[in-house]
Every structure is written in structure tokens, then in C-alpha cells.
Scaffold this motif. Structure first.
Motif, PDB file in Angstrom:
ATOM      1  N   HIS A 420       0.912  -1.411  -0.002  1.00  0.00           N
ATOM      2  CA  HIS A 420       0.282   0.094  -0.015  1.00  0.00           C
ATOM      3  C   HIS A 420       1.033   1.171   0.011  1.00  0.00           C
ATOM      4  O   HIS A 420       1.596   1.710   1.173  1.00  0.00           O
ATOM      5  N   PRO A 421       0.783   2.270  -0.851  1.00  0.00           N
ATOM      6  CA  PRO A 421       1.583   3.404  -0.747  1.00  0.00           C
ATOM      7  C   PRO A 421       1.773   4.501   0.695  1.00  0.00           C
ATOM      8  O   PRO A 421       3.351   3.973   0.609  1.00  0.00           O
ATOM      9  N   ALA A 422       0.508   4.330   1.398  1.00  0.00           N
ATOM     10  CA  ALA A 422       0.247   5.023   2.474  1.00  0.00           C
ATOM     11  C   ALA A 422       1.939   4.222   3.121  1.00  0.00           C
ATOM     12  O   ALA A 422       2.235   4.636   4.653  1.00  0.00           O
ATOM     13  N   LEU A 423       2.004   2.639   3.259  1.00  0.00           N
ATOM     14  CA  LEU A 423       3.160   2.128   4.020  1.00  0.00           C
ATOM     15  C   LEU A 423       4.184   2.780   3.422  1.00  0.00           C
ATOM     16  O   LEU A 423       5.236   2.751   4.267  1.00  0.00           O
ATOM     17  N   GLU A 424       5.179   2.917   2.234  1.00  0.00           N
ATOM     18  CA  GLU A 424       6.289   3.700   1.966  1.00  0.00           C
ATOM     19  C   GLU A 424       6.353   5.225   2.983  1.00  0.00           C
ATOM     20  O   GLU A 424       7.729   5.408   3.567  1.00  0.00           O
TER      21      GLU A 424
END
Length: 808
Positions: A420-424
Motif C-alpha cells: 500500500h502506498p501509505a506504508l512507504e
């Protein structure tokens, strides 16, 4: 899960419960129950009672032997020959005084660290001592609290209780009003209250064993080793003593009093009576020294156990970092959809719905806890407290727009799918050593099968953790002592690795996410646990499994922690170390409690344990050298049918100057030697050759003197005493290495004291020591020097063998 009826903190009034005593007991009702004896009167003791201490120090096997021999001497001999009895009395008194002193230290610290449960009385929450709970009390519970007595749940707000210490079942049990709770269990999530139905000795845990020590099983190799040695000594002592009695009565048949005195003189030095005393004194003084540093040792052998530890597992929060946190930033992920003001309002509502906030939620409360008109428009419909197993908390809210949604706050990598993009973004913040929580909304109810399945991430709560100022120095100490430190935390592996890396922990650059650990393969898990220094996203059950995996590789493991997620691992570790501000359950299962929460105290505990073990090993060698040469001399006397070389007074002088007094100082000296296994083997490898050489040298000098002075037993005894003293002081000089100024002074003082006895007329008359002529005394000296050289050779061989054994 709870179902409040308004937007305030959920409470029992919203649960529709009707407990028997909704406002708790009144003062009059408490007094009635106290008068009837319906109180929690289980004694919570941190140490033995004074009566038990006196009995343990007085009523010993060897005190009985020495006491009987002392009584015999009082009948048949002059007072000088009964000095050994006074030494035993003094030793016993010292042991009692030191252990009582340690008991007072322990009891005082135990009162400071004792759990104080909260009960509701006269409608108000009141903290009382454990012994202050009475039947029908309403006891309040929160995350980390230990269930003190048995009872029935009256109020429950997502109350989850871990009963694994009692039943062995690893999964927490969700409790509802009417369910039973058992003493010895502890709360892992939620809050509630229960009515005490069984107190004191009627409670479940009290029927099994004393609280706080029920599950602590500390092994003491030192004590078991000494017990083994004493058992061997007893086996040698009995037949040797019988043979000595027969031989002396045969030799001195014309003077039965002299026969008795010589027999007693042969038996007394066989008994290593001071060895047990010095072990008790060393442990007791260790407790007092650590007590001054606010370290509560709940079991004495724990001092020794931590000294043997080669792996320390650390929980990050509360150990490497301080318990408190601060909100550094609230970062919206989609400001156009949900802006910063809405996120702050939701966080304030979630914080108000948590009856027992953990440090992360407390930081949120500190930042967003103040209410306002906008926040009053939100309503809490259901709430679920944080759980270490879930890694999130949440609430179902009625929003100002009229819609309903579940809002979750927890670990980003648990709530969001991989990739998920938010994890980065969360990982980037975590790599800086920051703690990151995800705030998101989902239409799935909290009691659904997977509330996070359709979660929409809306914001990141960035928390700054406070590093303990002493953490880096403590980790360096363990590194110097070849004790490996491993950080095992429930936080993100990246964040934990960053914190450990900032403290220069070796291996911190390669953290492992516990969710990737091999399942069902103990060997693979042990291999990973052995080579990895930092673990993140570890569940409470996995902490326990990692401890077991390290132990399967032969490691002696200590575990530190302060939260309920550490309890299982603390219980299973060889040594559990809890922080004083930690949960009641954590302190209950730990062997050592750091009352001031100072991680820097651990090196002191390790050093104290090493002092005890290393020094007792030294003095055990001295005592057993005496036992070996006494047995050998007795056997030689039996076989050669000659009078025993010494009177009891001579044995007292030799024992006091070469063993008793020096051993007392050596046992209390600093010692940083690494603790190793094989205590009995090492002690015997030193004591047996030393005792054989000392005994053979003494008997040789005695036999030569007898050939010159067959009718002057006093002169023969004096030569034998001189020879044995010189050999024994040489043994002391070997054991006392490496030398320091005070050790050299100690050896010199013992030599000077013996010289005074020989040279001062009234002393030499008192002890019946008189060196006659020139040849025999110097022959004794020459034999002693030769024996000393043999001791040096034997010691080098033994030392080399022990060094090779330690590298195997």
C-alpha cells in the motif's frame, strides 16, 4: 467491546449492569467483613520469616555434629580445646544477622513495589493494599492489572483476561458480566470490574501456592553444587571418623581423655562448616547492596542466575525508551477528503473512549484530549481497546453528518495490505526511529470478522519516543561482558531497528519482522533467533517462542519488560526482569524488579552475581582443601596407628588463619569473572590435589619429628602445625590471585598472627605450641616449600585444564 450510550468515556453505567454493590461497599460493610475475618489474608512475603532464618542457620547437619563434639570437649578437655565451638556460634550469629538484615531490605522494597489494587467503596475508587481487599469488594481492572482474588465480572469494557499462567491456554478470554475470574490471571485488554467472591486462602491461586512466587523457578547451580559437595563430605566423614575413634582409643588406651581430644581434633576440620555460612552471607549482602540501588530481588538465586546469562532480550518500550511519548506530527494522507481538524476531533474522541490508555494513546490524549464544541457532535457507539495481539484499537462512531463508521488507530503494516502506498511513507518515518500509527475509517463494524478489510487510511500519527539516557552505556557494558542483547518488540521492525541502531546495537541494521518467522519449524526459528539482534511486530506468544528457541540453543536467557505483552516471555525466561512502573502481572512473574525503572541497574545485578559466584568458588576451594587433608591425615593415622597430630585448639588456629578469616574477606571482594557452569568439577579439581599435597607434607613432617621425639608429643604436634600452616597459607596465596594490595596484606596478616602465637610465650603455652631444636622445624619448613612448589605445578595443570574446558 463496549456499547456506550453517549460520547463520553464508556463506563459501567452504560452497560445496563446491576451489580450487587453498584457503588461498592460502604465503610461499615467493610468493617463488618474485617470483623468476620473475610479478608484477603494470604501472606505476601518477599523473604523467610525471622524464625525460619534462625532455624535454617542453627539447625544444620554440621552444627549438630560440631555441637556434639563441643559438648564432649567441655567434659574431657581444657577450654582451649573448645574454641572451635565458639567459632561455630559466632559464624551462626553472623549468618543470622546478615540474613535478617537482607530480609528487612527485601521487605521494605517489597512494600514499595507491591501492587495496590483499586476498589470501589462508598461510590469512590480507592487504592488499597492486597491484604486490604474484603469479600464482596468491587475490584476495578485495567490493562496490565493482575487479578488478586477470585470473583465474578460485574462490568466489562472489552475486558480480555489471560489465564495462561493458570490453565496453560495461550489465548486471552473475553469476559462478560457474570463470568468468573481467577486470581493469578491478568488483564491484556479493556477494563472492567469484578466482585470478590473468594479471598485469602480460599482463592484459586492461594490454594496452589503463594502469590508472586508461584511461577518463579530459579535454578541455583551454586547452591545445588554446594549441597552435592556436602553430601560427598558426609559420605567420607562418617567412616573416617569411626576409624579415627577406634585407632585413637587403641593408641591412647592409657589416657582416654587424650584419645577423645585427638579424635575430636581429627573430626572437626573435616566439616566445611563455614562454606554454607559464607554462601548465605554473600547472597544476603548482595541483596542489601542491590536494595540500595532500588533493585528488588524476589528470589535470592536470581542474582546468581543473571550472572550466568549470556543473552538479554529487551523490550524496546520502557527499557531502551522511556514509557512516555510525544505526538510530533499528525499528517493527513488525503487533506482534500479529510482535513487536519477532523482527524484531531476523531483522535480526541478515540482517546476519551479508552478507559486505560497505553503510552501511545496517552500521548494522543495529551495532544488532542481537550474537548470542544466540534468534538461534542461525535458519538461513540462501540469501542474496542488496544490489544497487543491485534495491534490496534478502535471505536464505531456516529459522525456529525449522521453516518456511522468504524475508526481504527494502530500499526500501519497490520491495518494495510503489503505494498500500500501509505506504508512507504510510514516506513520512511519509522526508519528515523519514530513510532507511526495509522488512523483510518471503515464501514465494517468492529464486531465484524475483519474490521480492517475495507479500511480507508486517512492520517498518520507520528510519535517521538524518548530514549533512556543510560541505555547506550548499558548496552556497551553487556557487549564488553560478551552478553548478547536482542531487542524484541511489538513495534514496527524498521522503527525498532532505527532505535537500536541509534544506540549502536550490533546487528540493528538487519531487523526482522516477526510475521516472517518460520512457523512450525523449531530448528529454523532457533537459527533465526540466534543470529538476529532486532525483532519487530512480535506478538506476546512469539516473544515466548523466541525465548524458548534461544534456550534450545543452550543460551541462558534474561528477559526485560514492563507490559502485559511481556508476561509470558518473562515467565519462561531463565531470569525475568520487570520495571517497577510496569504492570502488576509483569512484576508478579519477574524474579528481579527495577523499582526506579533504571535499565542502568542491570549491570550492577550482573556484577553482584558474578561477585557471589566467583568468590564462593574461591572460598569453596579453601574449605574443601581442609576437608581433603583432614580426611587423608585421619586415614594415615588409622593405618599407621599413631596419635593424631593435632589437638582441637591447633585445628581451630589453622582453620581460622588459613581459611575462616581470609575466606570471609575473599567472599565479599569485587569479582568480575564470567560465571560458568561446572562449579563442583572446578572446585574439586583444585581442592583434591591441594588437600592431598597438604596432608602428605604434614604427615611426612610429623613422622620425621616423631622419629626424633618419640616421647615429646608436643614437639611433634608443633612441627606438624608449622608445616600445615605454611602449606595452607600457600594454598591461600594461590586462591587469592590476582593480587591486590589488600589481598597481600591479608596473607601477611595471617602469617604475622601465626608468628605471634609461636613467639609470644603465653600464647604458645595457651595453644601448646613449642618448636624444639633446629633440625625438625626447618625440616618442616623445607617440606612445606617442596609442597608449595608441587602446588604451583598442580595449579598450572588444573588451570590449563579448566581453560581448555571453558572453550569446549
Amino acid at each position: 467491546m463496549t456499547h456506550p450510550s453517549d460520547g463520553t468515556t464508556p463506563g459501567a453505567h452504560a452497560l445496563g449492569l446491576a451489580p450487587a454493590h453498584p457503588g461498592g461497599l460502604s465503610g461499615a460493610e467493610v468493617a463488618e467483613r474485617v470483623a468476620r475475618g473475610e479478608v484477603n489474608d494470604v501472606p505476601v512475603r518477599s523473604s523467610r520469616s525471622v524464625k525460619e532464618i534462625v532455624r535454617a542457620n542453627v539447625l544444620t547437619r554440621f552444627n549438630a555434629i560440631i555441637g556434639a563434639l563441643f559438648a564432649v570437649i567441655l567434659v574431657v578437655g581444657p577450654p582451649q580445646d573448645g574454641l572451635f565451638g565458639l567459632v561455630i556460634v559466632a559464624n551462626t550469629a553472623i549468618g543470622i544477622i546478615q540474613e535478617v538484615r537482607a530480609k528487612r531490605t527485601l521487605d521494605g522494597l517489597a512494600l514499595i513495589g507491591e501492587a495496590r489494587p483499586t476498589v470501589r467503596r462508598d461510590g469512590q475508587p480507592v487504592q488499597v493494599p492486597v491484604s486490604g481487599i474484603v469479600l464482596d469488594d468491587t475490584v476495578l481492572l485495567g490493562t496490565g492489572d493482575k487479578v488478586i482474588v477470585d470473583g465474578e465480572v460485574a462490568e466489562a469494557e472489552g475486558l480480555e483476561i489471560d489465564e495462561s499462567l493458570l490453565t496453560g491456554e495461550p489465548d486471552p478470554v473475553l469476559k462478560q458480566p457474570g463470568d468468573q475470574v481467577m486470581s493469578g490471571s491478568f488483564v491484556v485488554a479493556g477494563a472492567g470490574a469484578f466482585t470478590a467472591t473468594r479471598v485469602g486462602r480460599q482463592a484459586y491461586a492461594a490454594q496452589l501456592a503463594e502469590e508472586a512466587s508461584r511461577f518463579t523457578l530459579v535454578k541455583s547451580e551454586l547452591r545445588s553444587g554446594i549441597d552435592t559437595i556436602l553430601r560427598y563430605v558426609t559420605y567420607l566423614l562418617v567412616p573416617t571418623a569411626i576409624g579415627l575413634v577406634i585407632s585413637q582409643w587403641s593408641v591412647e588406651h592409657n589416657d582416654w581423655r587424650e584419645a577423645v581430644r585427638r579424635t575430636v581434633a581429627g573430626i572437626v576440620p573435616m566439616v566445611p562448616e563455614g562454606l554454607v555460612l559464607l554462601t548465605s552471607v554473600a547472597f544476603a549482602l548482595g541483596v542489601v547492596r542491590l536494595g540500595r540501588k532500588q533493585c528488588l530481588v524476589q528470589e535470592l538465586p536470581a542474582i546468581e542466575g543473571l550472572a550466568r546469562v549470556d543473552t538479554v532480550c529487551l523490550d524496546k518500550t520502557g527499557t531502551l525508551t522511556e514509557g512516555g511519548m510525544d505526538v510530533r506530527e499528525l499528517r493527513p494522507l488525503d487533506p482534500d477528503q479529510v482535513g487536519l481538524p477532523v482527524l484531531e476531533q476523531v483522535l480526541g474522541v478515540l482517546a476519551s473512549a479508552d478507559a486505560r490508555p497505553n503510552p501511545s494513546m496517552q500521548a494522543v490524549i495529551d495532544a488532542y484530549g481537550e474537548g470542544g464544541p466540534e468534538r461534542e457532535r461525535w458519538r461513540v457507539l462501540e469501542a474496542m481497546p488496544f490489544s497487543s495481539a491485534r495491534k490496534w484499537s478502535g471505536a464505531q462512531l456516529l459522525e456529525p453528518t449522521g453516518g456511522e463508521a468504524s475508526w481504527l488507530l494502530g500499526a500501519p503494516d497490520v491495518l494495510l495490505p503489503a505494498g500500500h502506498p501509505a506504508l512507504e511513507e510510514a516506513d520512511e518515518l519509522g526508519a528515523q526511529g519514530l513510532r507511526v500509527l495509522l488512523l483510518g475509517r471503515t464501514p465494517v463494524p468492529l464486531d465484524g470478522p475483519d474490521p480492517a478489510a475495507r479500511l480507508e487510511p486517512l492520517g498518520l500519527v507520528v510519535l517521538r519516543q524518548r530514549l533512556r539516557p543510560d541505555a547506550a552505556d548499558t548496552l556497551r557494558y553487556f557487549e564488553r561482558q560478551n552478553v548478547r542483547a536482542k531487542v524484541i518488540s511489538g513495534d514496527s521492525a524498521v522503527s525498532v531497528g532505527a532505535v537500536a541502531g541509534s544506540l549502536a546495537l550490533p546487528g540493528a541494521e538487519h531487523p526482522v519482522d516477526a510475521r516472517t518467522l518460520p512457523v512450525g519449524d523449531p530448528e529454523a526459528l532457533a537459527e533465526t533467533a540466534d543470529r538476529t539482534a532486532v525483532f519487530g511486530r512480535v506478538t506476546p506468544q512469539q516473544k515466548r517462542e523466541l525465548v524458548a528457541a534461544l534456550q534450545s540453543r543452550g543460551h541462558t536467557v534474561a528477559m526485560t519488560g514492563d507490559g502485559v505483552n511481556d508476561v509470558l516471555a518473562l515467565k519462561d525466561a531463565d531470569i525475568g526482569v520487570a520495571m517497577g512502573s510496569g504492570s502488576d502481572a509483569t512484576r508478579a512473574v519477574a524474579q528481579i524488579v527495577l523499582l526506579d525503572d533504571s535499565f542502568a541497574t542491570l549491570p550492577s545485578v550482573v556484577a553482584e552475581g558474578r561477585r557471589v559466584i566467583g568468590n564462593i568458588e574461591r572460598v569453596a576451594g579453601l574449605f574443601l582443601v581442609k576437608t581433603v587433608y583432614s580426611v587423608l591425615l585421619a586415614l594415615l593415622v588409622v593405618f599407621t596407628q599413631v596419635p593424631y597430630p593435632f589437638l582441637p585448639r591447633h585445628s581451630t588456629v589453622l582453620s581460622s588463619l588459613t581459611i575462616g578469616i581470609p575466606a570471609f574477606f575473599l567472599a565479599l571482594a569485587p569479582n568480575n569473572e564470567r560465571a560458568r557452569t561446572g562449579f563442583v568439577r572446578r572446585v574439586l579439581r583444585i581442592a583434591v590435589p591441594g588437600g592431598v599435597i597438604a596432608g602428605a607434607a604434614t604427615f611426612t613432617a610429623y613422622a620425621l619429628a616423631r622419629s626424633d621425639h618419640a616421647t615429646d608429643l608436643k614437639a611433634d604436634t608443633s612441627v606438624a602445625t608449622l608445616t600445615l600452616f605454611l602449606v595452607a597459607i600457600w594454598v591461600l596465596a594461590i586462591v587469592a590471585r590476582p593480587y591486590t594490595w589488600w589481598r597481600l596484606l591479608l596473607i601477611g596478616a595471617m602469617g604475622g598472627a601465626f608468628a605471634l602465637i609461636l613467639l609470644v610465650p603465653w600464647l604458645s603455652d595457651f595453644f601448646q605450641l613449642k618448636l624444639v631444636g633446629f633440625r625438625d622445624p626447618w625440616t618442616g619448613v623445607a617440606i612445606a616449600v617442596a609442597a608449595g612448589l608441587l602446588l604451583e605445578i598442580a595449579w598450572r595443570f588444573v588451570k590449563r585444564g579448566l581453560a581448555e574446558g571453558s572453550t569446549d
